[in-house]
Design a protein around this motif. Structure first.
Motif, PDB file in Angstrom:
ATOM      1  N   VAL A  35       0.837  -1.204   0.000  1.00  0.00           N
ATOM      2  CA  VAL A  35       0.000   0.000   0.000  1.00  0.00           C
ATOM      3  C   VAL A  35       0.874   1.258   0.000  1.00  0.00           C
ATOM      4  O   VAL A  35       0.594   2.214  -0.722  1.00  0.00           O
ATOM      5  N   ALA A  36       1.935   1.243   0.789  1.00  0.00           N
ATOM      6  CA  ALA A  36       2.814   2.408   0.872  1.00  0.00           C
ATOM      7  C   ALA A  36       3.521   2.657  -0.462  1.00  0.00           C
ATOM      8  O   ALA A  36       3.632   3.805  -0.899  1.00  0.00           O
ATOM      9  N   ARG A  37       3.985   1.600  -1.115  1.00  0.00           N
ATOM     10  CA  ARG A  37       4.638   1.778  -2.424  1.00  0.00           C
ATOM     11  C   ARG A  37       3.661   2.372  -3.432  1.00  0.00           C
ATOM     12  O   ARG A  37       4.022   3.253  -4.209  1.00  0.00           O
ATOM     13  N   ARG A  38       2.427   1.893  -3.414  1.00  0.00           N
ATOM     14  CA  ARG A  38       1.410   2.436  -4.320  1.00  0.00           C
ATOM     15  C   ARG A  38       1.134   3.909  -4.049  1.00  0.00           C
ATOM     16  O   ARG A  38       0.737   4.652  -4.946  1.00  0.00           O
ATOM     17  N   ALA A  39       1.334   4.327  -2.803  1.00  0.00           N
ATOM     18  CA  ALA A  39       1.115   5.724  -2.416  1.00  0.00           C
ATOM     19  C   ALA A  39       2.365   6.582  -2.645  1.00  0.00           C
ATOM     20  O   ALA A  39       2.360   7.768  -2.324  1.00  0.00           O
ATOM     21  N   GLY A  40       3.430   5.986  -3.166  1.00  0.00           N
ATOM     22  CA  GLY A  40       4.621   6.751  -3.497  1.00  0.00           C
ATOM     23  C   GLY A  40       5.750   6.717  -2.490  1.00  0.00           C
ATOM     24  O   GLY A  40       6.732   7.441  -2.637  1.00  0.00           O
ATOM     25  N   PHE A  41       5.650   5.890  -1.467  1.00  0.00           N
ATOM     26  CA  PHE A  41       6.701   5.787  -0.463  1.00  0.00           C
ATOM     27  C   PHE A  41       7.711   4.718  -0.856  1.00  0.00           C
ATOM     28  O   PHE A  41       7.351   3.714  -1.464  1.00  0.00           O
ATOM     29  N   LEU A  42       8.954   4.931  -0.477  1.00  0.00           N
ATOM     30  CA  LEU A  42       9.954   3.874  -0.528  1.00  0.00           C
ATOM     31  C   LEU A  42       9.796   3.085   0.759  1.00  0.00           C
ATOM     32  O   LEU A  42       9.504   3.676   1.813  1.00  0.00           O
ATOM     33  N   THR A  43      10.016   1.775   0.711  1.00  0.00           N
ATOM     34  CA  THR A  43       9.848   0.954   1.907  1.00  0.00           C
ATOM     35  C   THR A  43      11.096   0.120   2.153  1.00  0.00           C
ATOM     36  O   THR A  43      11.775  -0.296   1.217  1.00  0.00           O
ATOM     37  N   LYS A  44      11.393  -0.087   3.416  1.00  0.00           N
ATOM     38  CA  LYS A  44      12.454  -1.000   3.789  1.00  0.00           C
ATOM     39  C   LYS A  44      12.159  -1.545   5.171  1.00  0.00           C
ATOM     40  O   LYS A  44      11.364  -0.979   5.925  1.00  0.00           O
ATOM     41  N   GLY A  45      12.775  -2.645   5.475  1.00  0.00           N
ATOM     42  CA  GLY A  45      12.584  -3.247   6.783  1.00  0.00           C
ATOM     43  C   GLY A  45      12.765  -4.740   6.707  1.00  0.00           C
ATOM     44  O   GLY A  45      13.018  -5.313   5.643  1.00  0.00           O
ATOM     45  N   GLN A  46      12.602  -5.354   7.852  1.00  0.00           N
ATOM     46  CA  GLN A  46      12.695  -6.798   7.938  1.00  0.00           C
ATOM     47  C   GLN A  46      11.968  -7.270   9.180  1.00  0.00           C
ATOM     48  O   GLN A  46      11.794  -6.518  10.123  1.00  0.00           O
ATOM     49  N   ASP A  47      11.545  -8.512   9.130  1.00  0.00           N
ATOM     50  CA  ASP A  47      10.863  -9.143  10.251  1.00  0.00           C
ATOM     51  C   ASP A  47       9.733  -8.284  10.790  1.00  0.00           C
ATOM     52  O   ASP A  47       8.727  -8.119  10.139  1.00  0.00           O
ATOM     53  N   ASP A  48       9.905  -7.706  11.973  1.00  0.00           N
ATOM     54  CA  ASP A  48       8.804  -6.972  12.610  1.00  0.00           C
ATOM     55  C   ASP A  48       8.983  -5.460  12.556  1.00  0.00           C
ATOM     56  O   ASP A  48       8.476  -4.744  13.411  1.00  0.00           O
ATOM     57  N   ALA A  49       9.697  -4.960  11.525  1.00  0.00           N
ATOM     58  CA  ALA A  49       9.909  -3.517  11.406  1.00  0.00           C
ATOM     59  C   ALA A  49       9.793  -3.085   9.947  1.00  0.00           C
ATOM     60  O   ALA A  49      10.297  -3.754   9.058  1.00  0.00           O
ATOM     61  N   THR A  50       9.110  -1.965   9.727  1.00  0.00           N
ATOM     62  CA  THR A  50       9.022  -1.358   8.399  1.00  0.00           C
ATOM     63  C   THR A  50       9.289   0.127   8.540  1.00  0.00           C
ATOM     64  O   THR A  50       8.765   0.781   9.443  1.00  0.00           O
ATOM     65  N   ILE A  51      10.098   0.653   7.629  1.00  0.00           N
ATOM     66  CA  ILE A  51      10.377   2.093   7.576  1.00  0.00           C
ATOM     67  C   ILE A  51       9.921   2.589   6.216  1.00  0.00           C
ATOM     68  O   ILE A  51      10.301   2.032   5.181  1.00  0.00           O
ATOM     69  N   LEU A  52       9.086   3.613   6.221  1.00  0.00           N
ATOM     70  CA  LEU A  52       8.633   4.240   4.989  1.00  0.00           C
ATOM     71  C   LEU A  52       9.402   5.541   4.808  1.00  0.00           C
ATOM     72  O   LEU A  52       9.623   6.273   5.770  1.00  0.00           O
ATOM     73  N   GLU A  53       9.798   5.821   3.562  1.00  0.00           N
ATOM     74  CA  GLU A  53      10.569   7.020   3.265  1.00  0.00           C
ATOM     75  C   GLU A  53       9.878   7.839   2.189  1.00  0.00           C
ATOM     76  O   GLU A  53       9.312   7.281   1.253  1.00  0.00           O
ATOM     77  N   THR A  54       9.971   9.139   2.327  1.00  0.00           N
ATOM     78  CA  THR A  54       9.470  10.055   1.307  1.00  0.00           C
ATOM     79  C   THR A  54      10.163  11.406   1.471  1.00  0.00           C
ATOM     80  O   THR A  54      10.868  11.626   2.453  1.00  0.00           O
ATOM     81  N   THR A  55       9.944  12.283   0.533  1.00  0.00           N
ATOM     82  CA  THR A  55      10.385  13.667   0.647  1.00  0.00           C
ATOM     83  C   THR A  55       9.134  14.527   0.685  1.00  0.00           C
ATOM     84  O   THR A  55       8.290  14.427  -0.220  1.00  0.00           O
ATOM     85  N   MET A  56       9.001  15.315   1.738  1.00  0.00           N
ATOM     86  CA  MET A  56       7.781  16.098   1.919  1.00  0.00           C
ATOM     87  C   MET A  56       8.022  17.264   2.868  1.00  0.00           C
ATOM     88  O   MET A  56       8.975  17.255   3.638  1.00  0.00           O
ATOM     89  N   ALA A  57       7.124  18.235   2.802  1.00  0.00           N
ATOM     90  CA  ALA A  57       7.088  19.296   3.807  1.00  0.00           C
ATOM     91  C   ALA A  57       6.468  18.706   5.068  1.00  0.00           C
ATOM     92  O   ALA A  57       5.636  17.801   4.999  1.00  0.00           O
ATOM     93  N   VAL A  58       6.881  19.215   6.225  1.00  0.00           N
ATOM     94  CA  VAL A  58       6.357  18.681   7.482  1.00  0.00           C
ATOM     95  C   VAL A  58       5.675  19.748   8.342  1.00  0.00           C
ATOM     96  O   VAL A  58       5.486  19.556   9.541  1.00  0.00           O
ATOM     97  N   ASP A  59       5.268  20.865   7.706  1.00  0.00           N
ATOM     98  CA  ASP A  59       4.484  21.852   8.444  1.00  0.00           C
ATOM     99  C   ASP A  59       3.117  21.234   8.756  1.00  0.00           C
ATOM    100  O   ASP A  59       2.735  20.222   8.170  1.00  0.00           O
ATOM    101  N   GLU A  60       2.398  21.805   9.679  1.00  0.00           N
ATOM    102  CA  GLU A  60       1.141  21.214  10.163  1.00  0.00           C
ATOM    103  C   GLU A  60       0.155  20.927   9.038  1.00  0.00           C
ATOM    104  O   GLU A  60      -0.420  19.840   8.966  1.00  0.00           O
ATOM    105  N   ASP A  61      -0.059  21.880   8.151  1.00  0.00           N
ATOM    106  CA  ASP A  61      -1.043  21.686   7.076  1.00  0.00           C
ATOM    107  C   ASP A  61      -0.655  20.558   6.126  1.00  0.00           C
ATOM    108  O   ASP A  61      -1.503  19.790   5.682  1.00  0.00           O
ATOM    109  N   SER A  62       0.624  20.459   5.800  1.00  0.00           N
ATOM    110  CA  SER A  62       1.088  19.392   4.901  1.00  0.00           C
ATOM    111  C   SER A  62       1.108  18.043   5.599  1.00  0.00           C
ATOM    112  O   SER A  62       0.817  17.013   4.992  1.00  0.00           O
TER     113      SER A  62
END
Length: 91
Positions: A35-62
């Motif tokens: 689902v995350a890849r379809r939404a444009g995120f890069l994904t990585k992880g193993q076993d019981d951990a997943t990290i999603l990566e993206t480039t984005m603004a992090v102000d409240e509205d965004s």
């Protein structure tokens, strides 16, 4: 807390930057990754951990809709959403 730390360093959050989201637990990491890849995120992880990566603004509205999406994904895939991090960017 992340946004408060950014503000303390003079970062308004409006400049897009590399951002990471963390999920843990014994839920369905494979479906989260799909689902995350379809939404444009890069994904990585193993076993019981997943990290999603993206480039984005992090102000409240965004960030508010992305934060809500992360929380809904955690619930849907029975995972613990452990928060996010990003670099400080000042202009």
């Amino acid at each position: 807390m992340v946004r408060a730390s950014l503000a303390a360093h003079g970062d308004s959050g409006i400049t897009p930057r590399h951002t990471l989201f963390y999920f843990y637990g014994e839920g369905d990491h494979d479906d989260l990754n799909e689902v995350a890849r379809r939404a444009g995120f890069l994904t990585k992880g193993q076993d019981d951990a997943t990290i999603l990566e993206t480039t984005m603004a992090v102000d409240e509205d965004s960030f508010a809709p992305v934060s809500a999406m992360m929380q809904s994904w955690a619930a849907a895939f029975q995972l613990d959403y452990d928060g996010w991090e990003c670099a400080v960017v000042t202009n």
